[in-house]
Design a protein around this motif. Structure first.
Motif, PDB file in Angstrom:
ATOM      1  N   THR A   1      -8.938  -6.656   2.794  1.00  0.00           N
ATOM      2  CA  THR A   1     -10.340  -6.689   2.198  1.00  0.00           C
ATOM      3  C   THR A   1     -11.054  -5.517   2.983  1.00  0.00           C
ATOM      4  OG1 THR A   1     -10.896  -8.240   3.897  1.00  0.00           O
ATOM      5  CG2 THR A   1     -10.420  -8.956   1.594  1.00  0.00           C
ATOM      6  N   MET A   2     -11.943  -4.715   2.236  1.00  0.00           N
ATOM      7  CA  MET A   2     -12.740  -3.661   2.892  1.00  0.00           C
ATOM      8  C   MET A   2     -14.429  -3.822   2.642  1.00  0.00           C
ATOM      9  SD  MET A   2     -10.759  -0.251   3.077  1.00  0.00           S
ATOM     10  CE  MET A   2     -11.019   0.353   1.228  1.00  0.00           C
ATOM     11  N   THR A   3     -15.037  -3.041   2.675  1.00  0.00           N
ATOM     12  CA  THR A   3     -16.580  -3.068   2.389  1.00  0.00           C
ATOM     13  C   THR A   3     -16.623  -3.169   0.734  1.00  0.00           C
ATOM     14  OG1 THR A   3     -17.050  -1.798   4.076  1.00  0.00           O
ATOM     15  CG2 THR A   3     -18.725  -1.751   2.466  1.00  0.00           C
ATOM     16  N   SER A   4     -17.472  -4.013   0.455  1.00  0.00           N
ATOM     17  CA  SER A   4     -17.744  -4.414  -1.007  1.00  0.00           C
ATOM     18  C   SER A   4     -17.844  -3.024  -1.789  1.00  0.00           C
ATOM     19  CB  SER A   4     -19.092  -5.180  -1.078  1.00  0.00           C
ATOM     20  OG  SER A   4     -18.987  -5.415  -2.655  1.00  0.00           O
ATOM     21  N   GLY A   5     -17.117  -2.866  -2.947  1.00  0.00           N
ATOM     22  CA  GLY A   5     -17.415  -1.603  -3.963  1.00  0.00           C
ATOM     23  C   GLY A   5     -16.409  -0.657  -3.714  1.00  0.00           C
ATOM     24  N   GLU A   6     -15.599  -0.650  -2.764  1.00  0.00           N
ATOM     25  CA  GLU A   6     -14.675   0.368  -2.350  1.00  0.00           C
ATOM     26  C   GLU A   6     -13.326   0.256  -3.147  1.00  0.00           C
ATOM     27  OE1 GLU A   6     -14.219   2.202   1.177  1.00  0.00           O
ATOM     28  OE2 GLU A   6     -16.351   2.123   1.652  1.00  0.00           O
ATOM     29  N   LEU A   7     -12.755   1.429  -3.585  1.00  0.00           N
ATOM     30  CA  LEU A   7     -11.416   1.323  -4.253  1.00  0.00           C
ATOM     31  C   LEU A   7     -10.395   2.136  -3.500  1.00  0.00           C
ATOM     32  CD1 LEU A   7     -12.777   2.080  -7.687  1.00  0.00           C
ATOM     33  CD2 LEU A   7     -12.179   0.147  -6.898  1.00  0.00           C
ATOM     34  N   VAL A   8      -9.094   1.767  -3.944  1.00  0.00           N
ATOM     35  CA  VAL A   8      -8.023   2.471  -3.367  1.00  0.00           C
ATOM     36  C   VAL A   8      -7.247   2.892  -4.479  1.00  0.00           C
ATOM     37  CG1 VAL A   8      -6.228   2.343  -2.008  1.00  0.00           C
ATOM     38  CG2 VAL A   8      -8.125   1.411  -1.009  1.00  0.00           C
ATOM     39  N   CYS A   9      -6.782   4.136  -4.552  1.00  0.00           N
ATOM     40  CA  CYS A   9      -5.933   4.613  -5.593  1.00  0.00           C
ATOM     41  C   CYS A   9      -4.593   5.049  -5.141  1.00  0.00           C
ATOM     42  CB  CYS A   9      -6.811   5.501  -6.402  1.00  0.00           C
ATOM     43  SG  CYS A   9      -7.184   7.095  -5.799  1.00  0.00           S
ATOM     44  N   ALA A  10      -3.678   5.030  -5.709  1.00  0.00           N
ATOM     45  CA  ALA A  10      -2.396   5.530  -5.206  1.00  0.00           C
ATOM     46  C   ALA A  10      -1.516   6.016  -6.646  1.00  0.00           C
ATOM     47  CB  ALA A  10      -1.588   4.587  -4.454  1.00  0.00           C
ATOM     48  N   GLY A  11      -0.871   7.483  -6.130  1.00  0.00           N
ATOM     49  CA  GLY A  11      -0.182   8.072  -7.332  1.00  0.00           C
ATOM     50  C   GLY A  11       1.370   7.590  -7.324  1.00  0.00           C
ATOM     51  N   SER A  12       2.057   7.327  -8.589  1.00  0.00           N
ATOM     52  CA  SER A  12       3.432   7.099  -8.521  1.00  0.00           C
ATOM     53  C   SER A  12       4.222   8.131  -8.741  1.00  0.00           C
ATOM     54  CB  SER A  12       3.755   6.095  -9.496  1.00  0.00           C
ATOM     55  OG  SER A  12       5.104   5.720  -9.679  1.00  0.00           O
ATOM     56  N   GLN A  13       5.466   8.558  -8.003  1.00  0.00           N
ATOM     57  CA  GLN A  13       6.488   9.510  -8.240  1.00  0.00           C
ATOM     58  C   GLN A  13       7.465   9.033  -9.305  1.00  0.00           C
ATOM     59  OE1 GLN A  13       8.127  11.041  -4.521  1.00  0.00           O
ATOM     60  NE2 GLN A  13       6.354  11.844  -3.739  1.00  0.00           N
ATOM     61  N   ASP A  14       7.362   7.845  -9.539  1.00  0.00           N
ATOM     62  CA  ASP A  14       8.486   7.284 -10.411  1.00  0.00           C
ATOM     63  C   ASP A  14       7.899   7.226 -11.834  1.00  0.00           C
ATOM     64  OD1 ASP A  14      10.270   7.133  -8.235  1.00  0.00           O
ATOM     65  OD2 ASP A  14       9.681   5.101  -7.774  1.00  0.00           O
TER      66      ASP A  14
END
Length: 880
Positions: free
Chosen positions: A438-451
């Motif tokens: 959990t982080m500060t409200s409203g923040e997003l985390v994105c990750a790109g896939s190589q597969d």
């Protein structure tokens, strides 16, 4: 934008090879890190890497007793000397390997052990000379390489240990009763030899785990100077230079006892006792040793990573502990004997142990494998790195089970998010140092896939997967959020950059087509420009609003890679060279971009509107032209291993040799750069490489840099202004001369009630300089209230103007905040510890005041009775 970035620090690498030293005050440990020297301040939790480097890795280090001179000797046998002002003074080449170096306690001479000959030199002066290394004496005696050195406390004699299992004692001067003496008693290489305090008595330690205690029949005061008539030409020769002048003496030792001068008894040694470290049965090879003369503590390290503390001469075991699973390469003790420094070259570990409290003072280890990524915190105060060893160093996170491919700070700066090839994205709390989701409200985390070529978005508040963005037709290589809009930029190997609009259900807002595979993408800090690096070496700039290209830089030729020593064809013609020159890393700041191809000869910095500016060129094995002298009919000579190991035996084993790893070979590692990042302040940038985390900064250490000088700006005229109480004028003149002691003298002469008036009359150009001086001085000064008043007045009166140029002032403000916070922490701890003492003192003072007032109205006899009763009441208070 200024391009005068200079080397500032080296992080992430702590110990490679060589010996450790402590500073004169014992609060800092000095460690060789590759071809540089790092100083770790254990009191203030700081580290500094000197901007002086050698051509090869440093093998041994010597510090003068006053701490002003250092001798660095690298594996290439080159010696350089630096001053406390971090300046390189001289060079000298020994033409053969040097194992150790040691200054005499009086600082007038130093000895180096070269092959089987100890060489004694006069310590160089601090001023530059044509030949700063004056050889005093050469000592012959050992039959094999010398390994260690120790001096008597009065600098009259020194001892050297050898691989021939003997220890030799030589006189630093021509003593009639001690020219040389040889001690045996061991069956393996001598690891350490140590004189007892103010005595000629000795302790010798060997690799098989034996300690011999030697007793001399003569005290140091009993050494007698040799007269001219007593000198024996059989033991001493003169070194005559080409100009006919005497260059030094040659002392020729032998296994036989030196001839005795008539009427003078030679110094003799007898073995007092012999002790063994392997009584417990779990002993393995002893690799390092150190002895503290004042406390009589002997520290020994072993190949298993364990160490023992013994009190001599009784050989009483005080403490033993295993601190690593690798061999201990070097040991050092600080001047007080409280802290012990250990270096383990196998894992790059540097540890400082306080043996009395049995606790770590300092424990650091670099990445076991390469660094892959790095990121600055929003305030530029911290750096986080991720590597192939599965962990993210004042704290290490090891929850990932595979390589960490990217790391980033949140906008608050208190959370680190990491992506890994184990298929997970993790968030780490920097307050509690734990993995959480959990982080500060409203923040997003994105990750790109190589597969699957998709982009995944999570909410760190709930830990739920919010979106899966499809559209790319190749591995997603890089992602970047816009700093001003809810837009995500992604670049892929499919030669396309996509802009995803978060407010419009993550629909593709814009598609930018590249000429080659996309490798990296980043926004300008104001969000008005997008920079993309591609496989063909092009860096293109785009307007994210219109989708139009605004410029490009061709970096292929600047980033091209040379050929290896073992390759016969050019990089342009080789198959591997076809893929060279692509900028694998990209970091943007304003309209500038910094990039590297990860293996090339260069790291380059460009301005979006200017031609390329080459920043620096690291030395590695990539050559522009082929050295045909190394090419033979059997192949390149670079493939032949000519080195030996660091104590484990010959690596190219001869027939019949059993010791050492016969499969071990020395190799020449390539310098690789895996990530680059600018600080948010723009004052520094960092590069994650195989050599550690390199930091280059515009805020170089303060040196003498006068400006606006004229003939009237002199110390005498400045002090004259102080006498006239012209405070503002004196401050301006002192900053124009820019001598730190003089500035401090003038500033501390200003009365407290005049600080506000002086601050209000300062020109803007001097406000920044004064604030910077106050921030740096506050860190070490005891005048807390005085300098805090200066800082408060400067920020209050000039706050708005400073805010307008916050980019340039931010590092100074951060340094000021850090100093204030450290003093606040120290004072709060002190007050917490003494709060009850303060309350008692206040109550006692109040009680005495009441008694004294009452006693003034009484007679002398009654006053004595009252004071006696007051003493009883004080005793009652103490008991309660």
């Amino acid at each position: 934008m200024k391009f005068a970035y200079k080397f500032s620090n080296l992080l992430g690498a702590f110990y490679r090879h060589g010996n450790l030293c402590f500073s004169k005050d014992g609060n800092s440990v000095i460690s060789p890190v590759g071809n540089r020297i790092s100083i770790f301040d254990l009191k203030n939790n700081k580290s500094e890497t000197l901007p002086v480097s050698t051509t090869k890795n440093i093998s041994c280090l010597g510090i003068s007793p006053d701490g002003n001179l250092a001798i660095l000797i690298d594996e290439g046998m080159e010696k350089s000397i630096i001053l406390h002002k971090k300046k390189k003074l001289h060079h000298h080449h020994f033409h053969s390997p040097v194992h150790s170096v040691s200054f005499s306690p009086d600082g007038k001479k130093f000895v180096i052990t070269k092959e089987n000959v100890p060489l004694m030199y006069h310590a160089p002066e601090r001023n530059r000379e044509f030949n700063a290394f004056a050889l005093d004496k050469s000592y012959y005696g050992p039959f094999d390489e010398t390994t260690c050195i120790d001096w008597t406390d009065d600098s009259k004699c020194f001892a050297v240990g050898s691989k021939d299992m003997t220890t030799w004692i030589f006189g630093a001067e021509r003593w009639a009763n001690l020219i040389y003496y040889s001690l045996g008693g061991h069956k393996d290489i001598i690891v350490g030899c140590f004189f007892e305090k103010d005595s000629l008595d000795m302790y010798t330690v060997s690799q098989e785990g034996t300690l011999c205690v030697w007793e001399s029949d003569t005290e140091l005061e009993g050494l007698q100077e040799e007269g001219e008539e007593d000198k024996d030409d059989d033991d001493v020769e003169k070194i005559i230079g080409e100009d006919g002048e005497t260059r030094g003496d040659v002392i020729k030792g032998s296994a036989d006892t030196p001839k005795q001068v008539e009427g003078i008894k030679n110094v003799r040694y007898s073995q007092r006792s012999k002790h063994y470290f392997n009584k417990a049965g779990d002993f393995n090879k002893l690799t390092a040793a150190a002895f503290h003369k004042k406390t009589h503590i002997l520290v020994t390290g072993f190949a298993s990573g364990a160490f023992h503390l013994h009190e001599l001469p009784e050989f009483d075991l005080i403490h033993s502990l295993s601190i690593s699973d690798q061999r201990i390469s070097t040991i050092a003790m600080n001047p007080t004997g409280d802290w012990i420094g250990f270096g383990c070259s196998g894992l790059g570990q540097l540890l400082v142990w306080e043996w009395q409290s049995e606790s770590y003072v300092f424990k650091q280890q670099g990445h076991f494998n390469n660094m892959n990524s790095l990121a600055y915190s929003p305030d530029g105060q911290y750096l986080v790195t991720g590597g192939d060893d599965g962990g993210l160093c004042f704290v290490a996170f090891t929850e990932h089970s595979s390589s960490v491919t990217n790391v980033a700070f949140t906008s608050s700066g208190f959370v680190v998010v990491s992506a890994s090839l184990d298929g997970t994205v993790r968030a780490f709390d920097l307050h509690r140092y734990r993995n959480f989701r959990t982080m500060t409200s409203g923040e997003l985390v994105c990750a790109g896939s190589q597969d699957s070529f998709e982009i995944f978005l999570w909410s760190m508040q709930t830990g739920r997967l919010l979106e899966v963005l499809s559209g790319h037709e190749g591995p997603v290589s890089n992602l970047c959020f816009s700093p001003v809009q809810s837009v995500l930029a992604s670049v892929s190997w499919d030669k396309i950059v996509r802009l995803w609009d978060m407010l419009d259900s993550w629909q593709t807002k814009e598609t930018l087509r590249l000429t080659s595979d996309g490798l990296a993408v980043t926004y300008r800090p104001d969000g008005q420009e997008l920079a993309v690096a591609s496989l063909d070496g092009e860096i293109t700039f785009w307007n994210p609003q219109t989708g139009g290209q605004t410029g490009s830089i061709s970096g292929r030729h600047d980033l091209q890679m040379g050929r290896k020593e073992t390759v016969k064809i050019t990089a342009k013609q080789s198959a591997k060279g076809k893929g060279q020159g692509q900028p694998k890393l990209l970091s943007a700041l304003s309209s500038e971009a910094c990039t590297s191809d990860g293996m090339g000869l260069h790291k380059c910095m460009w301005h979006g509107q200017l031609p390329e500016i080459r920043l620096f060129r690291p030395e590695n094995d990539a050559l522009e032209f082929l050295d045909r002298r190394k090419m033979t009919e059997f192949g390149s000579l670079s493939l032949v291993d000519e080195g030996i190991g660091d104590g484990d035996g010959v690596e190219l084993s001869l027939p019949g040799v059993k010791r050492g790893d016969m499969s071990s070979r020395r190799y020449k590692p390539e310098i690789r750069v895996s990530s680059l990042c600018f600080s948010p302040t723009g004052r520094s940038w960092a590069a994650a490489s195989t050599e550690g985390l390199l930091i280059y900064s515009l805020d170089a250490s303060l040196v003498f840099d006068p400006y606006d000088l004229d003939m009237d700006v002199m110390p005498a005229s400045i002090r004259q202004q102080v006498k006239k109480k012209e405070w503002a004028s004196a401050i301006l003149l002192s900053f124009r001369l820019n001598e730190m002691p003089l500035i401090r003298e003038v500033l501390e002469a200003v009365p407290y009630d005049q600080i506000t008036v002086v601050c209000s009359s300062l020109p803007d150009v001097y406000v920044d300089k004064l604030l910077n001086f106050v921030a740096s001085t506050l860190e070490k000064s005891n005048h807390l209230q005085f300098y805090l008043s200066w800082a408060q007045c400067l920020l209050t009166l000039h706050g708005q103007k400073l805010k307008n140029r916050s980019g340039a002032v931010l590092p100074t403000v951060q340094q000021l905040l850090k100093s204030i916070q450290r003093h606040s922490d120290d004072l709060s701890k002190l007050c917490d510890w003494n709060i009850y003492n303060i309350r008692y003192a206040a109550a006692l003072s109040k009680q005495r005041g009441v008694k004294r007032t009452a006693a003034e109205s009484l007679s002398d006899e009654e006053e004595e009775v009252a004071m006696d009763s007051g003493g009883d009441e004080e005793n009652i208070i103490v008991e309660n």
